[in-house]
Design a protein around this motif. Structure first.
Motif, mmCIF file in Angstrom:
data_model
loop_
_atom_site.group_PDB
_atom_site.id
_atom_site.type_symbol
_atom_site.label_atom_id
_atom_site.label_comp_id
_atom_site.label_asym_id
_atom_site.label_seq_id
_atom_site.Cartn_x
_atom_site.Cartn_y
_atom_site.Cartn_z
ATOM 1 N N ALA A 103 45.307 28.852 56.770
ATOM 2 C CA ALA A 103 44.660 28.361 55.540
ATOM 3 C C ALA A 103 43.993 29.525 54.805
ATOM 4 C CB ALA A 103 43.630 27.295 55.892
ATOM 5 N N ILE A 105 41.321 30.952 53.767
ATOM 6 C CA ILE A 105 39.861 31.032 53.890
ATOM 7 C C ILE A 105 39.520 32.505 54.113
ATOM 8 C CG2 ILE A 105 37.854 30.351 55.256
ATOM 9 C CD1 ILE A 105 39.426 27.822 56.050
ATOM 10 N N PHE A 109 38.413 32.674 61.173
ATOM 11 C CA PHE A 109 38.425 31.314 61.717
ATOM 12 C C PHE A 109 39.664 31.150 62.587
ATOM 13 C CE2 PHE A 109 41.229 30.903 58.169
ATOM 14 C CZ PHE A 109 42.091 29.855 58.461
ATOM 15 N N VAL A 112 42.242 25.199 60.960
ATOM 16 C CA VAL A 112 41.773 24.053 60.188
ATOM 17 C C VAL A 112 42.610 22.873 60.661
ATOM 18 C CG1 VAL A 112 41.637 22.991 57.909
ATOM 19 C CG2 VAL A 112 41.120 25.423 58.183
#
Length: 121
Positions: A103, A105, A109, A112
């Protein structure tokens, strides 16, 4: 809801889902987890594949959705995948998780994930 279930986990397919133009143009990998709730006793008693959901055919149908018509939201993609699972009358409910590990972003991370549960009325 029956406590019997079939789970297909980590199914990978490339799709062009997302809000950003680059996501639509370049595409990315999506990962799908699908859990189907149904009564497995008839299939187990008869040792008969025709009395259960063929998970190989299910996998192909789910990949076709991921690779198919783009949507903006993975929530919409999850709903379409749940609809495929519930198309089999034996399936009482389905839980679908759509992972979007790439994703857009701009922070570190892992993943998602959107998870939905749908059942027959």
């Amino acid at each position: 809801m029956s406590t019997d279930r079939i789970t297909l986990k980590g199914l990978r397919a490339r799709g062009r889902h997302g809000v950003l133009p680059a996501e639509r143009e370049l595409g990315q990998e999506f990962v799908v987890d699908a859990t189907l709730f149904l009564d497995l006793a008839p299939a187990a008693a008869a040792d008969d594949l025709t009395l259960t959901v063929h998970y190989g055919e299910l996998a192909q149908a789910l990949v076709k959705v991921v690779e198919g018509e783009p949507v903006e939201l993975i929530e919409t993609l999850a709903q379409r995948l749940a609809d495929v699972c519930l198309a089999d009358d034996r399936v009482r409910a389905a839980e679908i998780s759509v992972h979007k590990p790439a994703a857009p972003i701009p922070l570190p991370f892992d993943d998602v994930i959107v998870t939905i549960q749908r059942s027959r009325p």
